[in-house]
Design a protein around this motif. Structure first.
Motif, PDB file in Angstrom:
ATOM      1  N   UNK A 198      12.633   7.254  -8.237  1.00  0.00           N
ATOM      2  CA  UNK A 198      11.932   6.048  -8.676  1.00  0.00           C
ATOM      3  C   UNK A 198      10.831   5.822  -7.632  1.00  0.00           C
ATOM      4  N   UNK A 199       9.589   5.858  -8.084  1.00  0.00           N
ATOM      5  CA  UNK A 199       8.470   5.884  -7.126  1.00  0.00           C
ATOM      6  C   UNK A 199       7.765   4.526  -7.058  1.00  0.00           C
ATOM      7  N   UNK A 200       7.628   4.034  -5.814  1.00  0.00           N
ATOM      8  CA  UNK A 200       6.866   2.815  -5.555  1.00  0.00           C
ATOM      9  C   UNK A 200       5.628   3.187  -4.750  1.00  0.00           C
ATOM     10  N   UNK A 201       4.463   2.782  -5.229  1.00  0.00           N
ATOM     11  CA  UNK A 201       3.219   3.083  -4.511  1.00  0.00           C
ATOM     12  C   UNK A 201       2.670   1.836  -3.844  1.00  0.00           C
ATOM     13  N   UNK A 202       2.280   1.984  -2.593  1.00  0.00           N
ATOM     14  CA  UNK A 202       1.651   0.864  -1.865  1.00  0.00           C
ATOM     15  C   UNK A 202       0.191   1.238  -1.662  1.00  0.00           C
ATOM     16  N   UNK A 256       2.323   2.315  12.560  1.00  0.00           N
ATOM     17  CA  UNK A 256       3.377   1.654  13.358  1.00  0.00           C
ATOM     18  C   UNK A 256       4.136   0.635  12.486  1.00  0.00           C
ATOM     19  N   UNK A 257       3.393  -0.120  11.677  1.00  0.00           N
ATOM     20  CA  UNK A 257       4.057  -1.111  10.800  1.00  0.00           C
ATOM     21  C   UNK A 257       5.083  -0.424   9.897  1.00  0.00           C
ATOM     22  N   UNK A 308      -1.461  -1.842   4.388  1.00  0.00           N
ATOM     23  CA  UNK A 308      -0.546  -1.381   5.455  1.00  0.00           C
ATOM     24  C   UNK A 308      -0.758  -2.131   6.764  1.00  0.00           C
ATOM     25  N   UNK A 309      -1.906  -2.816   6.869  1.00  0.00           N
ATOM     26  CA  UNK A 309      -2.149  -3.594   8.098  1.00  0.00           C
ATOM     27  C   UNK A 309      -1.391  -4.923   8.085  1.00  0.00           C
ATOM     28  N   UNK A 310      -0.896  -5.315   6.920  1.00  0.00           N
ATOM     29  CA  UNK A 310      -0.180  -6.589   6.759  1.00  0.00           C
ATOM     30  C   UNK A 310       1.279  -6.376   7.209  1.00  0.00           C
ATOM     31  N   UNK A 311       1.501  -6.654   8.486  1.00  0.00           N
ATOM     32  CA  UNK A 311       2.804  -6.305   9.082  1.00  0.00           C
ATOM     33  C   UNK A 311       3.975  -6.965   8.357  1.00  0.00           C
ATOM     34  N   UNK A 312       3.862  -8.296   8.142  1.00  0.00           N
ATOM     35  CA  UNK A 312       4.972  -8.998   7.485  1.00  0.00           C
ATOM     36  C   UNK A 312       5.192  -8.479   6.070  1.00  0.00           C
ATOM     37  N   UNK A 313       4.073  -8.216   5.388  1.00  0.00           N
ATOM     38  CA  UNK A 313       4.157  -7.708   4.011  1.00  0.00           C
ATOM     39  C   UNK A 313       4.854  -6.356   3.963  1.00  0.00           C
ATOM     40  N   UNK A 314       4.528  -5.477   4.914  1.00  0.00           N
ATOM     41  CA  UNK A 314       5.142  -4.141   4.945  1.00  0.00           C
ATOM     42  C   UNK A 314       6.617  -4.251   5.319  1.00  0.00           C
TER      43      UNK A 314
END
Ligand SMILES: NC(=O)c1ccc[n+]([C@@H]2O[C@H](COP(=O)([O-])OP(=O)(O)OC[C@H]3O[C@@H](n4cnc5c(N)ncnc54)[C@H](O)[C@@H]3O)[C@@H](O)[C@H]2O)c1
Length: 335
Positions: A11-15, A97-98, A51-57
Motif C-alpha cells: 500500500x503506497x503513500x506518496x509525500x 534528518x526529519x 519534507x521541511x515541515x518537521x512536525x508534519x513529517x
C-alpha cells in the motif's frame, strides 16, 4: 517507485508538494504524475506535505508507521542550489534528518532507502586520467575500468552547494544505520530517469534532451566538447534494487547506482540515439564553459550491488530507456 511497489503488493503513500515546480518553473511541474498515480495505481494515497515541515513529517510517519521508507524528495540541481542555498539545504539535508528521526521514533525496524547522488564525490572523479575518443571521453586508468567504486573519498573536492547538502544527507543516513543500527542505505545515483521524468535544462539530462528534440528546441551543451559521459538507469531498475534491499536489508550501506558502463553515453552519443529514435535532428548549441564541478566522465561501478544482491542487475538498456522517454514525451506533448 510508487507504481512498482503498488504492483509488488504494497500500500503506497506518496509525500510530495510539487516543489519541483517551485525550483524549476512550470516545466518542472510533477502534478501530472501525481494525477496519473492517483488514477492508475490502486490504493495510492497522496499526502500534500513538505519534507521541511518537521512536525508534519513526524506526525505522518507516526500515523502510518510504514514498513519501508524510500526517500526521493530533493532539490536535485547543482546550478539551482547556488541561487537558493537555504531552500536547497533545508530540503536535502534537514528534510532527510526529519524523515530519519521520524523513522527512528516510529518505525526503527523499517528499511530506509535514501536516493543520494554521485555528486557526493564532488569533482574528484575529474582527477582520474582520461582518454579522448571520437565521441566521448573515457577513463584511462585500469583501476576505474568498471567505473567509480564506493571507496572513492567524498571530501576535499568541489561539490556545488547541492553536492554539499546531499553529502550531509548521505552521512546522516549512514549514521542512523551505524549509530542507531537502523536498516538504512544510500543509493548514490548516476542519471536516474524514465518516461516519468519532468526533465528541465537544470536537471534530468536524457528527459530534457528528448523533449528538446521533439520540440525542435535548442539544447545547450556546456563544455567538454559534448563528450562528457553519464550512466543512465531506468527508474524501474532503481525500484527493483530497492525491493531487493527491503527483502534483505543491511545497515548504513552505500551503493553507487547507475546504468554502469553498458548504459553510459556522452551528450553527443545521446543526440545520435535520440535522432535515430525520433527521426528528427537534434538542434543544439555549444557553450565553451563547463558547469562548475561537472564530471567529465562518470559511470558507476556496480560490482558491490551485484555482489550484495546477486539477483539484481540493470535490465533496461540505454536504447530502451530513450525509447520509453520518447514515447512518454510524445504522449505528454501530443506529438
Ligand atoms: N534523476 C537523476 O538523475 C538523479 C541522479 C542522482 C540522484 N538523484 C536523486 O534521486 C532523487 C529523485 O530524483 P528525481 O530525478 O526523481 O527528482 P525530481 O525532482 O523529479 O523528484 C523529486 C520530487 O520531490 C519533490 N520535492 C522536492 N522538494 C520537496 C519538499 N520540500 N517536500 C516534498 N516534496 C518535495 C518534488 O516536487 C519532486 O516531485 C533525488 O534525491 C535526487 O537528488 C537523481
Amino acid at each position: 517507485m510508487c507504481a512498482y511497489f503498488a504492483d509488488a503488493g504494497y500500500e503506497v503513500h506518496g509525500l510530495d508538494n510539487n516543489q519541483r515546480a517551485a525550483f524549476f518553473g512550470p516545466a518542472g511541474d510533477t502534478r501530472w504524475n501525481q494525477a496519473r498515480l492517483e488514477r492508475e495505481v490502486p490504493g495510492f494515497v497522496h499526502h500534500e506535505k513538505d519534507v521541511r515541515d518537521r512536525e508534519g513529517v513526524l506526525s505522518l510517519v507516526g500515523d502510518l508507521r510504514p514498513a519501508a521508507i524510500v526517500h526521493t524528495a530533493a532539490q536535485p540541481s547543482h546550478d539551482r542550489a547556488a541561487a537558493i542555498p537555504f531552500e536547497d539545504f533545508d530540503t536535502n539535508a534537514v528534510g532527510t534528518l526529519n524523515l530519519l528521526e521520524a523513522a527512528r521514533r516510529s518505525c526503527p525496524q523499517s528499511p530506509f532507502v535514501h536516493l543520494s547522488t554521485n555528486k557526493v564525490y564532488g569533482d574528484r572523479p575529474n582527477t582520474i586520467r582520461l582518454k579522448e575518443l571520437e565521441t566521448r571521453f573515457d577513463y584511462d586508468d585500469e583501476a576505474f575500468g568498471e567505473g567509480i567504486p564506493e571507496t572513492l573519498p567524498i571530501d576535499q573536492s568541489t561539490h556545488s552547494l547541492f553536492g554539499a547538502s546531499k553529502v550531509a544527507a548521505d552521512v546522516l543516513v549512514q549514521e542512523y544505520g551505524r549509530y542507531f543500527g537502523m536498516p538504512t542505505c544510500c543509493l548514490r545515483g548516476g542519471c536516474l530517469t524514465g518516461p516519468g521524468h519532468s526533465g528541465v535544462e537544470l536537471h534530468g539530462f536524457l528527459s530534457y534532451l528528448v523533449k528538446c528534440n521533439l520540440e525542435g528546441r535548442e539544447y545547450r551543451v556546456y563544455g567538454y566538447k559534448g563528450k562528457q559521459v553519464r550512466d543512465n538507469v531506468h527508474s524501474r531498475d532503481v525500484a527493483r534494487f530497492v525491493h531487493e534491499f527491503l527483502k534483505r536489508p543491511r545497515s548504513g550501506e552505500v551503493y553507487n547506482l547507475g546504468g554502469g558502463k553498458a548504459n553510459s553515453c556522452s551528450v553527443l552519443e545521446a543526440f545520435s540515439l535520440a535522432e535515430e529514435l525520433t527521426g528528427q535532428p537534434q538542434v543544439h548549441s555549444y557553450v565553451e564553459e563547463n558547469r562548475v564541478g561537472d564530471h567529465v566522465v562518470y559511470y558507476s561501478d556496480l560490482r558491490k550491488m551485484r555482489q550484495h544482491y546477486p539477483s539484481w542487475d540493470v535490465r533496461v538498456s540505454l536504447r530502451d530507456i530513450v525509447s520509453e522517454i520518447v514515447a512518454g514525451w510524445r504522449e505528454r506533448l501530443g506529438r
